[in-house]
Design an enzyme around this catalytic site. Sequence first.
Site, PDB file in Angstrom:
ATOM      1  N   THR A  72       0.818  -1.229   0.227  1.00  0.00           N
ATOM      2  CA  THR A  72      -0.003   0.037   0.094  1.00  0.00           C
ATOM      3  C   THR A  72       0.674   1.143  -0.020  1.00  0.00           C
ATOM      4  OG1 THR A  72      -1.934   0.886   1.153  1.00  0.00           O
ATOM      5  CG2 THR A  72      -0.189   0.288   2.658  1.00  0.00           C
ATOM      6  N   LYS A  76       3.490   1.240  -3.897  1.00  0.00           N
ATOM      7  CA  LYS A  76       2.791   0.568  -5.005  1.00  0.00           C
ATOM      8  C   LYS A  76       3.634   0.917  -6.365  1.00  0.00           C
ATOM      9  CE  LYS A  76      -2.004   0.303  -3.499  1.00  0.00           C
ATOM     10  NZ  LYS A  76      -3.155   0.495  -4.071  1.00  0.00           N
ATOM     11  N   GLY A 136      -8.609  12.576  -9.972  1.00  0.00           N
ATOM     12  CA  GLY A 136      -7.291  12.061  -9.563  1.00  0.00           C
ATOM     13  C   GLY A 136      -6.743  11.324 -10.720  1.00  0.00           C
ATOM     14  N   ALA A 137      -5.307  11.153 -10.525  1.00  0.00           N
ATOM     15  CA  ALA A 137      -4.418  10.606 -11.544  1.00  0.00           C
ATOM     16  C   ALA A 137      -3.571   9.673 -10.893  1.00  0.00           C
ATOM     17  CB  ALA A 137      -3.859  11.610 -12.370  1.00  0.00           C
TER      18      ALA A 137
END
Length: 294
Positions: A72, A76, A136-137
């Site tokens: 997490t 990642k 978001g991106a």
Amino acid sequence: MTKRRSTSRGPGRILGILGHPVAHSASPAMHNAAFAAQGMHAMYGAFDVPPSQLEKAIAGIRALGLLGVNVTIPHKEAVMAYLDDVAPTARQVGAVNTIVNRGGRLIGYNTDGWGFLLSLEERGVRVAGRNAVVLGAGGAARAVALHLGMAGVARLTIINRSRQRAEFLAADLARAKTPVRAEVADPGSEEARAALAEAGLVVNCTPLGMEPDTESTPLEDVGLLPAHCVVYDTVYRPLETRLLREARQHGLITVNGLAMLVHQGACAWEYWFGRRGPVDVMRTAALAALEGQP
């Protein structure tokens, strides 16, 4: 997706989650409850790994013979450099959230997008043919956008504060040959407002609304959304964010981030054990863990 059974042997199997911080992760409670329900001799722990120690932590998976781990924030993307192989979907997403140890060979996968689609399917939401907007991106947005594109959405718009990051994501989706061409819009722009006004699905993949900043939101005017729109928030602390609360008050269908957490975890079992994790057990345990946190 190809499902492969781990060849790990031993009297017990150890798994866990790598992140920084991870003290409040619901994953250990979720997976350990599932192991108990299935009568499995396995345990799942939380490993707080600062970025400077990530390479050593990955080497430790091999040295200690862990069956596998979840990954997490903030590892990642960085973890990919330390793996022996990365599955094609994870490479397209540009992030790994599941690692399997196959005899000392570490292979990375990404189950975020898979879990996302399954959580919508569970709610009876059909993705194909909808106009989708991703807010978001980052890593979560990349997984969600790729799987939405592959699932046959009619239109896909990425809204992000950094236009450059949104354009990079759109370009990556084009290289992945998703059936739909992703469009990019700046927050608050006319293009963004038009996309939201025609959206059949809006997915928040930003941390806006997450504890402790629960009054922040990625979408100030939920009233822009049409009555048939489904609003999905990948945030699961709190379970109902400001975005979801306001969407619910407008009569829209809402889905919180717990659904994605549970389903991506259940999908990880496919790679570790060759079968899907028990979703109902995992959901109950994750919910209890989250509700019991201060």
